[in-house]
Motif scaffolding. Structure first.
Motif, mmCIF file in Angstrom:
data_model
loop_
_atom_site.group_PDB
_atom_site.id
_atom_site.type_symbol
_atom_site.label_atom_id
_atom_site.label_comp_id
_atom_site.label_asym_id
_atom_site.label_seq_id
_atom_site.Cartn_x
_atom_site.Cartn_y
_atom_site.Cartn_z
ATOM 1 N N ASP A 106 14.444 10.654 -17.576
ATOM 2 C CA ASP A 106 13.727 10.717 -18.863
ATOM 3 C C ASP A 106 13.072 9.385 -18.542
ATOM 4 O O ASP A 106 11.962 9.127 -18.992
ATOM 5 N N TRP A 107 13.065 8.590 -17.752
ATOM 6 C CA TRP A 107 12.346 7.301 -17.339
ATOM 7 C C TRP A 107 10.928 7.720 -16.655
ATOM 8 O O TRP A 107 9.942 7.193 -16.901
ATOM 9 N N PHE A 108 10.749 8.900 -16.387
ATOM 10 C CA PHE A 108 9.731 9.390 -15.500
ATOM 11 C C PHE A 108 9.193 10.721 -16.137
ATOM 12 O O PHE A 108 8.540 11.354 -15.383
ATOM 13 N N GLY A 109 9.560 10.914 -17.394
ATOM 14 C CA GLY A 109 8.884 12.095 -18.003
ATOM 15 C C GLY A 109 9.561 13.397 -17.676
ATOM 16 O O GLY A 109 9.081 14.669 -17.924
ATOM 17 N N LEU A 110 10.754 13.541 -17.202
ATOM 18 C CA LEU A 110 11.392 14.649 -16.652
ATOM 19 C C LEU A 110 12.725 14.984 -17.239
ATOM 20 O O LEU A 110 13.208 13.997 -18.103
ATOM 21 N N VAL A 146 13.082 12.671 -6.885
ATOM 22 C CA VAL A 146 12.510 12.656 -8.355
ATOM 23 C C VAL A 146 11.838 13.865 -8.776
ATOM 24 O O VAL A 146 11.760 14.251 -9.705
ATOM 25 N N PHE A 147 10.498 13.855 -7.863
ATOM 26 C CA PHE A 147 9.401 14.924 -8.275
ATOM 27 C C PHE A 147 9.411 16.178 -7.889
ATOM 28 O O PHE A 147 8.677 17.014 -8.145
ATOM 29 N N GLY A 148 10.513 16.621 -6.786
ATOM 30 C CA GLY A 148 10.738 17.737 -6.272
ATOM 31 C C GLY A 148 11.335 18.860 -7.505
ATOM 32 O O GLY A 148 12.012 18.185 -8.329
ATOM 33 N N VAL A 149 11.068 20.023 -7.628
ATOM 34 C CA VAL A 149 11.698 20.916 -8.333
ATOM 35 C C VAL A 149 13.121 20.930 -8.477
ATOM 36 O O VAL A 149 13.783 21.286 -9.387
ATOM 37 N N LEU A 191 4.086 9.713 -14.229
ATOM 38 C CA LEU A 191 4.112 9.448 -12.659
ATOM 39 C C LEU A 191 4.236 10.997 -12.202
ATOM 40 O O LEU A 191 3.613 11.276 -11.189
ATOM 41 N N GLY A 192 4.951 11.748 -12.983
ATOM 42 C CA GLY A 192 4.872 12.902 -12.440
ATOM 43 C C GLY A 192 3.580 13.845 -12.427
ATOM 44 O O GLY A 192 3.178 14.533 -11.572
ATOM 45 N N GLU A 193 2.648 13.457 -13.634
ATOM 46 C CA GLU A 193 1.413 13.968 -13.753
ATOM 47 C C GLU A 193 0.758 13.621 -12.506
ATOM 48 O O GLU A 193 -0.205 14.271 -12.021
ATOM 49 N N TYR A 194 0.895 12.366 -12.254
ATOM 50 C CA TYR A 194 0.132 11.827 -11.163
ATOM 51 C C TYR A 194 0.575 12.579 -9.804
ATOM 52 O O TYR A 194 -0.458 12.896 -9.103
ATOM 53 N N MET A 195 1.793 12.759 -9.759
ATOM 54 C CA MET A 195 1.940 13.580 -8.515
ATOM 55 C C MET A 195 1.708 14.950 -8.394
ATOM 56 O O MET A 195 0.991 15.471 -7.325
ATOM 57 N N HIS A 242 0.689 -1.138 -0.058
ATOM 58 C CA HIS A 242 -0.092 -0.003 0.078
ATOM 59 C C HIS A 242 0.806 1.227 0.052
ATOM 60 O O HIS A 242 1.978 1.331 0.586
ATOM 61 N N GLY A 243 0.416 2.192 -0.698
ATOM 62 C CA GLY A 243 1.027 3.691 -0.389
ATOM 63 C C GLY A 243 0.153 4.541 -1.201
ATOM 64 O O GLY A 243 -0.993 4.468 -1.305
ATOM 65 N N SER A 244 0.613 5.888 -1.038
ATOM 66 C CA SER A 244 -0.129 7.205 -1.356
ATOM 67 C C SER A 244 0.908 8.032 -2.172
ATOM 68 O O SER A 244 1.931 8.143 -1.899
ATOM 69 N N ALA A 245 0.132 8.897 -2.913
ATOM 70 C CA ALA A 245 0.862 9.977 -3.475
ATOM 71 C C ALA A 245 1.603 10.757 -2.518
ATOM 72 O O ALA A 245 0.787 11.251 -1.892
#
Length: 407
Positions: free
Chosen positions: A347-351, A308-311, A287-291, A252-255
């Motif tokens: 690039d694996w995660f659209g970044l 990964v998803f912080g600026v 995944l970045g869009e999900y975040m 289990h996990g959450s954004a």
């Protein structure tokens, strides 16, 4: 070094043999995530959009709420479950081990003509029993009644022991026996208070695996093991990986890890690590869009230094670091640029990698930024920006770099 292969450039000391089963994922953003003191309950449209992204990311199931909590909660659960009929992702709901909590889920399931997994929970630790004034006999009766009701209504059920990581083994054995005998086909081991360490997780999951194997064999059924962890000690992600290694088949996990108190396992980082470890193979470019959508929906910002998803995750203004990335880009080698100073390929995660200018930058940063914006990087311009950057107490924006260069 003469034209090496990419693979030869990184010696990997990690050793992460894949488990002998497919790792399943349960997204708790719309249930435990909304128990965060800082979170806002999103509109139904935002919830629907999040579910669609979870489906696209290959997440197996999502907890869509507590249908017994309120009329609004019931209606949101109903709408989400109906929408998920056309998706691969399946719904589950959280309920106390009381029939009045489970009955709304049974009604919605009957209306749709499709099953909804019921996650029926009860506290299992001695400290919780003492605080609540529960006897073990009373708890066993509630479990049999609630799980038996699910079975009678044709609802698949997972029995959830809250605070499993602080519970006595004999109590767990008794509770799991009652649940499996009544019809539960999954058991959820919970680190409700964020107490466990990875070594404790391995010991606990090993014990639970033995118990449910015995119970499943006696009943002639397979009983799956879930792991639901919190990160009060900052060990949520490490514990989740340890749980898989020990035999838990669904995590289990959450954004952003949003959830009760300091939150849950970060679903996004779990996906990142499962892919990097080679335990899953799927496209995670969204995944970045999900975040971003989750952050906006629950009104919890993504920290700048979030992995990964912080600026800041793929941005550097430091001279030596930036120079290496720039050299890779000038070699037209995206693979190299995404790894020379990063353990996670953007690039694996659209970044993508970002080069900026600040007080610790070298002139190569400035040249790169100016050329990126079509401004000729003359010596005079580079020197002017360099002097400004060295006097600054922060990073310069690209607009400030260009303005200083062409003044």
């Amino acid at each position: 070094m003469d034209d090496p292969t990419h693979e030869s450039l990184i010696h990997d000391w990690n050793h992460d043999p894949a488990p002998g089963f497919a790792v399943q994922l349960n997204d708790e953003t719309l249930r435990d995530g909304l128990q965060s003191p800082s979170a806002r309950d999103p509109t139904i449209d935002r919830k629907l959009a999040l579910i669609a992204l979870m489906n696209d990311l290959g997440i197996d199931t999502a907890n869509v709420g507590l249908p017994g909590a309120s009329a609004r909660a019931t209606e949101h659960v109903r709408t989400l479950c109906r929408e998920m009929l056309s998706m691969k992702i399946t719904p589950n709901v959280a309920c106390r081990t009381v029939i009045s909590d489970i009955a709304p889920a049974a009604q919605i399931s009957q209306e749709m003509g499709a099953p909804i997994e019921v996650c029926a929970f009860i506290g299992s630790s001695a400290i919780r029993q003492y605080a609540e004034g529960w006897s073990l006999d009373r708890m066993l009766g509630l479990v049999r009644e609630a799980i038996g009701f699910c079975a009678a209504e044709g609802l698949p059920s997972m029995f959830v022991t809250e605070d499993t990581t602080r519970a006595r083994p004999e109590h767990l054995r008794a509770l799991y026996s009652a649940a499996v005998e009544a019809g539960a086909r999954r058991i959820c081991v919970c680190d409700t208070c964020g107490h466990a360490t990875p070594s404790g997780v391995r010991r606990l999951i090993g014990f639970v695996k033995e118990v449910v194997s015995e119970l499943g064999a006696a009943a002639g059924v397979d009983v799956g093991i879930d792991w639901h962890g919190h990160r009060d000690r900052g060990l949520g992600l490490a514990n989740a990986i340890a749980a898989v290694e020990a035999g838990a088949t669904r995590i289990h996990g959450s954004a952003m890890g949003v959830g009760e108190r300091t939150g849950n396992v970060e679903m996004d980082l779990l996906l990142v690590n499962l892919k990097l470890m080679g335990w899953i193979e799927r496209d995670l470019h969204r995944l970045g869009e999900y975040m971003r959508l989750a952050s906006e929906a629950v009104d919890v910002p993504i920290p700048a230094n979030y992995p990964v998803f912080g600026v800041d995750a793929f941005e550097t203004a430091t001279g030596v670091h930036a120079a290496a990335v720039i050299k890779a880009f000038r070699m037209d080698d995206g693979w190299l640029a995404n790894r020379v100073y990063s353990g996670v390929p953007a690039d694996w995660f659209g970044l993508e990698q970002q080069i900026t200018v600040g007080p610790m930058s070298g002139k190569s940063n400035i040249i790169w930024v100016l050329e990126k914006h079509g401004v000729e990087a003359t010596d005079e311009r580079v020197t002017r920006v360099f002097r400004l950057a060295k006097q600054s107490s922060r990073l310069l924006t690209d607009d400030e770099v260009i303005a200083a260069a062409v003044e």
